[in-house]
Each structure stands twice: as structure tokens, then as C-alpha cells.
Write a protein that holds these residues in place. Structure first.
Motif, PDB file in Angstrom:
ATOM      1  N   THR A 194      -7.833  -7.832   9.265  1.00  0.00           N
ATOM      2  CA  THR A 194      -6.402  -7.038   9.033  1.00  0.00           C
ATOM      3  C   THR A 194      -6.344  -6.265   7.962  1.00  0.00           C
ATOM      4  O   THR A 194      -5.947  -5.224   8.131  1.00  0.00           O
ATOM      5  CB  THR A 194      -5.042  -8.086   9.268  1.00  0.00           C
ATOM      6  N   TYR A 195      -6.912  -6.733   6.852  1.00  0.00           N
ATOM      7  CA  TYR A 195      -7.245  -5.823   5.815  1.00  0.00           C
ATOM      8  C   TYR A 195      -8.746  -5.719   5.555  1.00  0.00           C
ATOM      9  O   TYR A 195      -9.497  -6.675   5.818  1.00  0.00           O
ATOM     10  CB  TYR A 195      -6.937  -6.751   4.618  1.00  0.00           C
ATOM     11  N   ARG A 235      -5.255  -1.499   5.005  1.00  0.00           N
ATOM     12  CA  ARG A 235      -4.183  -2.372   5.075  1.00  0.00           C
ATOM     13  C   ARG A 235      -3.727  -2.104   6.723  1.00  0.00           C
ATOM     14  O   ARG A 235      -3.476  -1.051   7.055  1.00  0.00           O
ATOM     15  CB  ARG A 235      -3.114  -2.311   4.349  1.00  0.00           C
ATOM     16  N   ARG A 236      -3.717  -3.187   7.417  1.00  0.00           N
ATOM     17  CA  ARG A 236      -3.704  -3.171   8.812  1.00  0.00           C
ATOM     18  C   ARG A 236      -4.887  -2.491   9.342  1.00  0.00           C
ATOM     19  O   ARG A 236      -4.749  -1.640  10.243  1.00  0.00           O
ATOM     20  CB  ARG A 236      -2.446  -2.798   9.445  1.00  0.00           C
ATOM     21  N   PRO A 268       1.173   1.645   0.885  1.00  0.00           N
ATOM     22  CA  PRO A 268       1.319   0.610  -0.277  1.00  0.00           C
ATOM     23  C   PRO A 268       2.663   0.739  -0.625  1.00  0.00           C
ATOM     24  O   PRO A 268       3.634   1.397  -0.453  1.00  0.00           O
ATOM     25  CB  PRO A 268       0.365   1.788  -1.089  1.00  0.00           C
ATOM     26  N   TRP A 292       0.642 -11.612   2.868  1.00  0.00           N
ATOM     27  CA  TRP A 292       0.101 -10.808   1.802  1.00  0.00           C
ATOM     28  C   TRP A 292       0.925  -9.362   1.738  1.00  0.00           C
ATOM     29  O   TRP A 292       0.765  -8.437   1.128  1.00  0.00           O
ATOM     30  CB  TRP A 292      -1.449 -10.734   1.741  1.00  0.00           C
ATOM     31  N   MET A 293       1.222  -9.019   3.222  1.00  0.00           N
ATOM     32  CA  MET A 293       2.214  -7.728   3.444  1.00  0.00           C
ATOM     33  C   MET A 293       3.378  -7.770   3.175  1.00  0.00           C
ATOM     34  O   MET A 293       4.067  -6.739   3.177  1.00  0.00           O
ATOM     35  CB  MET A 293       1.842  -7.262   4.849  1.00  0.00           C
ATOM     36  N   THR A 331      -5.000 -13.575   8.875  1.00  0.00           N
ATOM     37  CA  THR A 331      -3.749 -12.916   9.146  1.00  0.00           C
ATOM     38  C   THR A 331      -3.142 -13.254  10.279  1.00  0.00           C
ATOM     39  O   THR A 331      -2.062 -13.399  10.790  1.00  0.00           O
ATOM     40  CB  THR A 331      -3.809 -11.640   8.355  1.00  0.00           C
ATOM     41  N   GLU A 336      -3.084   4.685   7.712  1.00  0.00           N
ATOM     42  CA  GLU A 336      -2.253   4.348   7.093  1.00  0.00           C
ATOM     43  C   GLU A 336      -1.247   3.725   7.781  1.00  0.00           C
ATOM     44  O   GLU A 336       0.131   4.000   7.563  1.00  0.00           O
ATOM     45  CB  GLU A 336      -1.647   5.374   5.975  1.00  0.00           C
TER      46      GLU A 336
END
Length: 477
Positions: free
Chosen positions: A230-231, A268-269, A323, A101-102, A11, A319
Motif C-alpha cells: 500500500t506504501y 502512498r497508496r 502528503p 499510518w494514513m 495495511t 498521487e
């Protein structure tokens, strides 16, 4: 001496490594990708032709470092990011920037309004065309956002009606090959663009997490893996496709017709949050790191290693990218008092990552009735001794790291070796090309403390933070 190349497209960067057939890195090169184009909450695009441009530059740089005979490079394993979408023209070039993907538009079908659109594919499919001129892709990089793909047969549906919800037809999708099979050979034009040897076979790998699982050595039931990227995801070896599990899902493996069970809750991130904190410290810390010939992360670790487990009660909720179905959820740090300094903040971020992944994987283990013996950590974060010890303490089991931390690159190299018959089995290839560097034993007193924090804080904290974040979201929407 023969060599294979492993391409690890991520990413945030593109990495290319040349390996011997016993898994030793001869030379490598890594270049950062450009920042994603994100003008709004829905959009996350790779600007211009960044994935291909970075591969061209990185390929040339690594081949300039390579001191052997390019004719002794027998195969190239092509790996790249999963869950991205490419819209391509008839000639295989981009009709629209690559959706990362984000990007929340991945939840929607092809919009039908992209000029010159002919193909919908993945990042590996796109790069295959640029390298070989062939319109093939690995079957192990198709996960839900492309078309009617059957994860049990590893192929497209034969029913035309199944394509209607995606607003495409079968002719808009590439033909698929299995991991470890030849996608094509480097063309004369691609050789000039990348520096890779003309005519060298390009071998299919899998989605980047599956390639990482293979390169980390997840081929039996003794180990579990945390992939730091990144994920951030956690996975174990899977035996069959299972679409009814509540706490994990079946990811396609880099070994044909096998699976990796991956926890439903990733971050995520994830390692992006470490980069975020580093950027907050700004130029003075970058200059200090250069002066001391190290990196900002190491400077932070030198301080944070003296902070006790639990960061004196400073809790981070990681977070940083909510999501799609919970747009109000945000990251936060809670519990500040006068003791807390940047070292507490840094350690708290690392602990939040470890505890979040432990909760996800414990839920998966309980549903599976499975308890691994050791934890493998892969990715650049595994270079941190502090982070490795935190993982060992949180999981209450030995945490190991391999000699080569870029497990996705190793996995791509293993697929390359298999594709040209250098090994008779994936097990043999893993035994030859993957080696453990060291292990970190858990401090069980810390394990007990982290368990209390998990059970009494982390498992319930969003019940309290979500209502507040929901109101903030409504105000600032």
C-alpha cells in the motif's frame, strides 16, 4: 522437522505462514482487513478490533492447514504495520481504534481525552500484549510518532522533559527489546483465540518495511529493494545512522543496531492504485476472471503486455494520497487520445510506479555515491512478469524476484529462527531461507525512452499540475 511462523500484518490484509528452517512455505493463509474508517480527510482508523480479529481468524485457518505436530513449531515472528498508533487500556486492550499510518492525527501528540488510556504503542506492541500478556515491543518499530525515541541507542530518552511535547510520560510506553529477542510466550487464552501452540515463543521483528528488507535478502551493498505494498518504498543496506541526508533517511533494520537507507519519496497508496483501477472495471471483470480461473490483474496484463513502453504517451501521476503538507495534490492521467484503452491505463499506472521509485532511488544513489548491481522486487506485484520487466527497463539493471514474494513474512520467520538460536547469524539465516526465483534483463532501448520521460516530464510535471490542483482544492474544500 522444525518450523517457524511468520506473521505479516499489512495495511490491507493479515498473512500468516508456516516455514521450514530452510525457508520453504508449508502452509499459509491471508485475509483482507476491513476497509478503513475515513469519514474525513484527517481520519484513517482500523474499525473495531480488526487487527486482532483478523490475526485470530488467520491463525486458526493456517493451523487447520498445518499437517505437522504443533509442538514442532519452535517460534513465531510477529510483524505488523509501521507508523500506526495504538491507545491502550491498563489491561492492554484498545482504548481507541488503531490509527493507521494514513491518519493525519499522527502528526499531533496524544490528545489527552481518551477514557481509560494507559499506554501508547505500535501495532506490534498491541499484538504482543494480546498474544503473550507481556507489555514489551520491538525497538525497531518506533518512528517519530510515539515519543522521544533515540535512533542511535534504540531506546527511550531518560529525560522527563523530552516527553512533554508528546503529552505522555515514560510509564505510558512499553519497554523495548531488540529484533530477534523473545517478547513472551503464547498464553493459554491467546492459543485458544488464534490456534497457535500455547507456550510458543513470540519473537520481536521490526517495522514491516525493515522485516521485508531482511526477508528479501538486503544484507550487503550489492542490491537495492523496491517494496510493493500500500506504501511503496525503496531501500538499500545502511551502515550507520544518518540524520543529515537530503534524499534518504535511516530506517531501523530488522538486524539489531543496523539500518536501512530508504528513499525520501515513496508512493502512498501505491499498489492500492492497481486495486482502485480493478474496482473501476467492476463486476463483469471479476466474473470473467472467475470464469477463466485467474485474477483481474492477469487479464489486464494479458492485454497490457502488447502495449509499447511509454503507453503511447499516456502519463499517470500516482498521487492518490497527498502528503499532509500538500493537501491539494492529486493523482491524474494526462495525454489521452483515441488510441488509449484500459490496457494503456493499466500499463501507465505500472510505469508511473516504476519511474517514480526510480527517480527517488537515483537521487538517493547519487547522494550516497553508490550504484547497486541488481534490483530486488518484493510484494504481490512482483508476481507480474510485465511489472518485473518494466522495473528492469526503467532501472536499466536486472530485476529479480524471490521464490517467496511475501518478504515481510520471510523476514519475520528469520527473526523467529534467530530468536531461538536456530542460526548463528542473520547472514546464515538469509543464505538458508531466501532464494531467488528468476531475473529480468533490461531492454536498453526502453531504458533510454523511460529516461527521457522521467527527465522531461515526471521531474517537472507537478510544477504545472500543482497550481491547477490547488484551485480545484480551493473550490471543493
Amino acid at each position: 522437522m522444525k518450523y517457524v511462523i511468520g506473521i505479516d500484518g499489512g495495511t490491507q490484509s493479515t498473512k500468516v505462514s508456516v516455514f521450514t528452517l530452510d525457508g520453504k512455505i508449508v502452509c499459509e493463509q491471508k485475509n483482507a482487513l476491513r476497509p478503513l474508517y475515513s469519514p474525513d480527510a484527517d481520519t484513517a482508523e482500523h474499525p473495531d478490533d480488526d487487527l486482532w480479529d483478523s490475526l485470530k481468524m488467520t491463525g486458526h485457518q493456517v493451523m487447520e492447514k498445518f499437517e505437522g505436530d504443533p509442538r514442532d513449531i519452535i517460534a513465531i515472528g510477529l510483524g505488523s504495520i509501521r507508523c500506526c498508533r495504538t491507545y491502550l487500556k491498563k489491561d492492554g486492550t484498545l482504548a481507541y481504534p488503531v490509527l493507521n499510518w494514513m491518519d493525519k492525527r499522527l502528526a499531533r501528540p496524544y490528545p489527552g481525552d481518551i477514557p481509560e488510556f494507559q499506554y501508547l504503542s505500535t501495532t506490534t506492541g498491541y499484538l504482543t500484549v494480546r498474544l503473550t500478556g507481556q507489555f514489551y515491543d520491538t525497538a525497531a518499530n518506533y518512528e517519530g510518532v510515539y515519543g522521544p525515541f533515540d535512533k542511535e541507542t534504540w531506546n527511550w530518552s531518560e529525560n522527563p522533559e523530552d516527553y512533554v511535547p508528546y503529552n505522555i510520560k515514560r510509564e505510558n510506553l512499553f519497554d523495548l527489546v531488540m529484533p530477534g529477542e523473545i517478547l513472551g510466550k503464547v498464553t493459554k487464552e491467546a492459543a485458544a483465540d488464534t490456534g497457535f501452540p500455547e507456550g510458543c515463543p513470540v519473537i520481536a521483528t521490526a517495522n514491516d518495511k525493515a522485516a521485508e528488507g531482511l526477508g528479501a535478502g538486503i544484507i550487503d551493498d550489492s542490491s537495492c529493494l523496491i517494496s510493493l505494498g500500500t506504501y511503496i518504498g525503496g531501500m538499500v543496506n545502511g551502515h550507520e545512522f544518518n540524520d543529515s541526508a537530503q534524499c534518504y533517511w535511516s530506517n531501523l533494520s530488522a538486524i539489531p543496531k543496523r539500518y536501512l537507507y530508504e528513499g525520501m519519496t515513496g508512493i502512498r497508496r501505491g499498489m492500492w492504485s492497481v486495486s482502485w483501477f480493478k474496482e473501476i472495471l467492476g463486476e463483469p471483470w471479476e466474473n470473467l476472471a472467475k470464469k477463466e480461473k485467474t485474477c483481474v490483474e492477469q487479464l489486464l496484463e494479458n492485454e497490457a503486455v502488447h502495449i509499447p513502453a511509454g503507453s503511447d504517451g499516456l502519463i499517470t501521476v500516482p498521487e492518490f494520497l497527498c502528503p499532509n503538507d500538500i493537501p491539494y495534490r492529486k493523482a491524474m492521467m494526462i495525454g489521452f487520445d483515441g488510441r488509449h484503452k484500459r490496457s494503456h491505463m493499466y500499463r501507465s499506472i505500472l510505469e508511473a510506479i516504476a519511474m517514480t521509485m526510480h527517480m527517488s532511488m537515483e537521487d538517493m544513489f547519487e547522494e550516497m555515491g553508490y550504484k547497486p548491481e541488481r534490483l530486488i522486487i518484493s510484494g504481490g506485484g512482483s508476481k507480474s512478469k510485465l511489472f518485473m520487466q518494466i522495473f528492469a527497463d526503467v532501472f536499466g539493471m536486472p530485476a529479480v524476484r524471490n521464490e517467496v514474494t511475501d518478504a515481510a513474512g520471510v523476514g519475520a520467520a528469520i527473526c523467529a529462527a534467530m530468536g531461538v538460536g536456530a542460526y548463528d547469524s542473520y547472514e546464515e539465516a538469509v543464505n538458508k531461507m531466501v532464494r531467488i526465483e528468476d531475473a529480468f534483463q533490461p531492454d536498453l532501448e526502453n531504458t533510454e525512452l523511460y529516461a527521457r520521460v522521467e527527465n522531461n516530464v515526471y521531474r517537472t510535471i507537478k510544477n504545472y499540475s500543482d497550481p491547477v490542483n490547488r484551485e480545484i482544492y480551493r473550490i471543493f474544500l
